[in-house]
Design a protein around this motif. Structure first.
Motif, PDB file in Angstrom:
ATOM      1  N   PRO A 294     -53.172 -37.947 -68.677  1.00  0.00           N
ATOM      2  CA  PRO A 294     -54.162 -37.574 -67.672  1.00  0.00           C
ATOM      3  C   PRO A 294     -54.653 -38.803 -66.907  1.00  0.00           C
ATOM      4  CG  PRO A 294     -55.153 -37.573 -69.850  1.00  0.00           C
ATOM      5  CD  PRO A 294     -53.679 -37.839 -70.034  1.00  0.00           C
ATOM      6  N   VAL A 295     -54.844 -38.634 -65.612  1.00  0.00           N
ATOM      7  CA  VAL A 295     -55.410 -39.693 -64.774  1.00  0.00           C
ATOM      8  C   VAL A 295     -56.882 -39.363 -64.594  1.00  0.00           C
ATOM      9  CG1 VAL A 295     -55.348 -40.810 -62.512  1.00  0.00           C
ATOM     10  CG2 VAL A 295     -53.221 -40.039 -63.568  1.00  0.00           C
ATOM     11  N   GLU A 296     -57.733 -40.301 -64.969  1.00  0.00           N
ATOM     12  CA  GLU A 296     -59.171 -40.077 -64.873  1.00  0.00           C
ATOM     13  C   GLU A 296     -59.792 -41.100 -63.932  1.00  0.00           C
ATOM     14  OE1 GLU A 296     -61.025 -39.835 -68.735  1.00  0.00           O
ATOM     15  OE2 GLU A 296     -59.184 -39.023 -69.602  1.00  0.00           O
ATOM     16  N   LYS A 297     -60.740 -40.652 -63.142  1.00  0.00           N
ATOM     17  CA  LYS A 297     -61.426 -41.526 -62.199  1.00  0.00           C
ATOM     18  C   LYS A 297     -62.091 -42.691 -62.943  1.00  0.00           C
ATOM     19  CE  LYS A 297     -64.922 -41.365 -58.615  1.00  0.00           C
ATOM     20  NZ  LYS A 297     -65.943 -40.586 -57.956  1.00  0.00           N
ATOM     21  N   ASN A 298     -61.977 -43.875 -62.363  1.00  0.00           N
ATOM     22  CA  ASN A 298     -62.583 -45.102 -62.892  1.00  0.00           C
ATOM     23  C   ASN A 298     -62.060 -45.523 -64.264  1.00  0.00           C
ATOM     24  OD1 ASN A 298     -64.180 -45.362 -60.570  1.00  0.00           O
ATOM     25  ND2 ASN A 298     -65.759 -44.047 -61.454  1.00  0.00           N
ATOM     26  N   ARG A 299     -60.876 -45.063 -64.639  1.00  0.00           N
ATOM     27  CA  ARG A 299     -60.252 -45.507 -65.897  1.00  0.00           C
ATOM     28  C   ARG A 299     -58.909 -46.113 -65.575  1.00  0.00           C
ATOM     29  NH1 ARG A 299     -60.770 -42.201 -71.162  1.00  0.00           N
ATOM     30  NH2 ARG A 299     -59.823 -44.139 -71.764  1.00  0.00           N
ATOM     31  N   ASN A 300     -58.600 -47.205 -66.237  1.00  0.00           N
ATOM     32  CA  ASN A 300     -57.308 -47.854 -66.035  1.00  0.00           C
ATOM     33  C   ASN A 300     -56.186 -46.989 -66.586  1.00  0.00           C
ATOM     34  OD1 ASN A 300     -58.444 -50.091 -64.842  1.00  0.00           O
ATOM     35  ND2 ASN A 300     -58.630 -51.206 -66.767  1.00  0.00           N
ATOM     36  N   VAL A 301     -55.066 -46.996 -65.894  1.00  0.00           N
ATOM     37  CA  VAL A 301     -53.884 -46.295 -66.378  1.00  0.00           C
ATOM     38  C   VAL A 301     -52.965 -47.329 -67.010  1.00  0.00           C
ATOM     39  CG1 VAL A 301     -54.019 -44.430 -64.691  1.00  0.00           C
ATOM     40  CG2 VAL A 301     -52.739 -46.487 -64.142  1.00  0.00           C
ATOM     41  N   PRO A 302     -52.089 -46.915 -67.926  1.00  0.00           N
ATOM     42  CA  PRO A 302     -51.175 -47.880 -68.525  1.00  0.00           C
ATOM     43  C   PRO A 302     -50.267 -48.506 -67.469  1.00  0.00           C
ATOM     44  CG  PRO A 302     -51.072 -45.758 -69.649  1.00  0.00           C
ATOM     45  CD  PRO A 302     -51.919 -45.575 -68.444  1.00  0.00           C
ATOM     46  N   ALA A 303     -49.845 -49.710 -67.711  1.00  0.00           N
ATOM     47  CA  ALA A 303     -48.903 -50.370 -66.808  1.00  0.00           C
ATOM     48  C   ALA A 303     -47.582 -49.608 -66.817  1.00  0.00           C
ATOM     49  CB  ALA A 303     -48.670 -51.810 -67.275  1.00  0.00           C
ATOM     50  N   CYS A 304     -46.873 -49.651 -65.713  1.00  0.00           N
ATOM     51  CA  CYS A 304     -45.565 -48.973 -65.630  1.00  0.00           C
ATOM     52  C   CYS A 304     -44.653 -49.440 -66.762  1.00  0.00           C
ATOM     53  CB  CYS A 304     -44.900 -49.255 -64.289  1.00  0.00           C
ATOM     54  SG  CYS A 304     -45.856 -48.714 -62.861  1.00  0.00           S
ATOM     55  N   SER A 305     -44.750 -50.729 -67.089  1.00  0.00           N
ATOM     56  CA  SER A 305     -43.885 -51.308 -68.121  1.00  0.00           C
ATOM     57  C   SER A 305     -44.230 -50.810 -69.527  1.00  0.00           C
ATOM     58  CB  SER A 305     -43.945 -52.837 -68.078  1.00  0.00           C
ATOM     59  OG  SER A 305     -45.276 -53.268 -68.274  1.00  0.00           O
ATOM     60  N   ALA A 306     -45.321 -50.056 -69.667  1.00  0.00           N
ATOM     61  CA  ALA A 306     -45.641 -49.478 -70.977  1.00  0.00           C
ATOM     62  C   ALA A 306     -44.589 -48.434 -71.360  1.00  0.00           C
ATOM     63  CB  ALA A 306     -47.032 -48.845 -70.959  1.00  0.00           C
ATOM     64  N   CYS A 307     -43.992 -47.789 -70.354  1.00  0.00           N
ATOM     65  CA  CYS A 307     -42.952 -46.776 -70.614  1.00  0.00           C
ATOM     66  C   CYS A 307     -41.586 -47.193 -70.084  1.00  0.00           C
ATOM     67  CB  CYS A 307     -43.326 -45.446 -69.969  1.00  0.00           C
ATOM     68  SG  CYS A 307     -44.817 -44.707 -70.659  1.00  0.00           S
ATOM     69  N   HIS A 308     -41.583 -47.949 -68.983  1.00  0.00           N
ATOM     70  CA  HIS A 308     -40.327 -48.335 -68.340  1.00  0.00           C
ATOM     71  C   HIS A 308     -39.974 -49.761 -68.724  1.00  0.00           C
ATOM     72  CE1 HIS A 308     -40.267 -44.713 -65.869  1.00  0.00           C
ATOM     73  NE2 HIS A 308     -41.567 -44.888 -65.709  1.00  0.00           N
ATOM     74  N   THR A 309     -38.830 -49.925 -69.373  1.00  0.00           N
ATOM     75  CA  THR A 309     -38.403 -51.226 -69.862  1.00  0.00           C
ATOM     76  C   THR A 309     -38.039 -52.170 -68.718  1.00  0.00           C
ATOM     77  OG1 THR A 309     -36.809 -52.377 -71.263  1.00  0.00           O
ATOM     78  CG2 THR A 309     -36.014 -50.420 -70.171  1.00  0.00           C
ATOM     79  N   VAL A 310     -38.257 -53.445 -68.930  1.00  0.00           N
ATOM     80  CA  VAL A 310     -37.865 -54.449 -67.949  1.00  0.00           C
ATOM     81  C   VAL A 310     -36.421 -54.896 -68.179  1.00  0.00           C
ATOM     82  CG1 VAL A 310     -40.209 -55.275 -67.517  1.00  0.00           C
ATOM     83  CG2 VAL A 310     -38.855 -56.337 -69.316  1.00  0.00           C
ATOM     84  N   LEU A 311     -35.798 -54.384 -69.229  1.00  0.00           N
ATOM     85  CA  LEU A 311     -34.405 -54.717 -69.509  1.00  0.00           C
ATOM     86  C   LEU A 311     -33.497 -54.054 -68.480  1.00  0.00           C
ATOM     87  CD1 LEU A 311     -34.499 -54.198 -73.390  1.00  0.00           C
ATOM     88  CD2 LEU A 311     -34.757 -56.328 -72.110  1.00  0.00           C
TER      89      LEU A 311
END
Length: 104
Positions: A40-57
């Motif tokens: 869930p996206v909540e107002k005024n709350r940080n969302v996880p970084a894209c790299s939390a799910c998407h690997t940089v490999l």
């Protein structure tokens, strides 16, 4: 680097100028959910970084694309679906990235 603020502002401006969009997009976080699609996206709350799910490999992890792949799918996918000209919605590599000079 992703121009997050510019992209979010442009999408918000487009939405705010459409009676249909403003009728259906009553939540301020609706625009955010297009990219921040996990959890869930909540107002005024940080969302996880894209790299939390998407690997940089270089290789994807299962069905989840790499970080670079996710950026390209999200940006290019949207640009292609909108069917706008290259000048308005870049779809070629050099539309978003500076052209690299080939070594001699």
């Amino acid at each position: 680097k992703v121009k997050h603020r510019e992209i979010a502002k442009k999408l918000t401006d487009i939405s705010n100028n459409s009676k249909l969009a403003t009728f259906f997009h009553k939540e301020e976080t609706t625009i955010c959910s297009g990219c921040h699609h996990v959890g869930p996206v909540e107002k005024n709350r940080n969302v996880p970084a894209c790299s939390a799910c998407h690997t940089v490999l270089n290789e994807p992890s299962g069905d989840t694309p790499t970080l670079l792949g996710a950026y390209h799918q999200q940006c290019l996918g949207c640009h292609q679906k909108m069917g706008r000209p290259e000048e308005k919605m870049p779809q070629a590599c050099t539309g978003c990235h500076k052209e690299k000079k080939k070594p001699r």
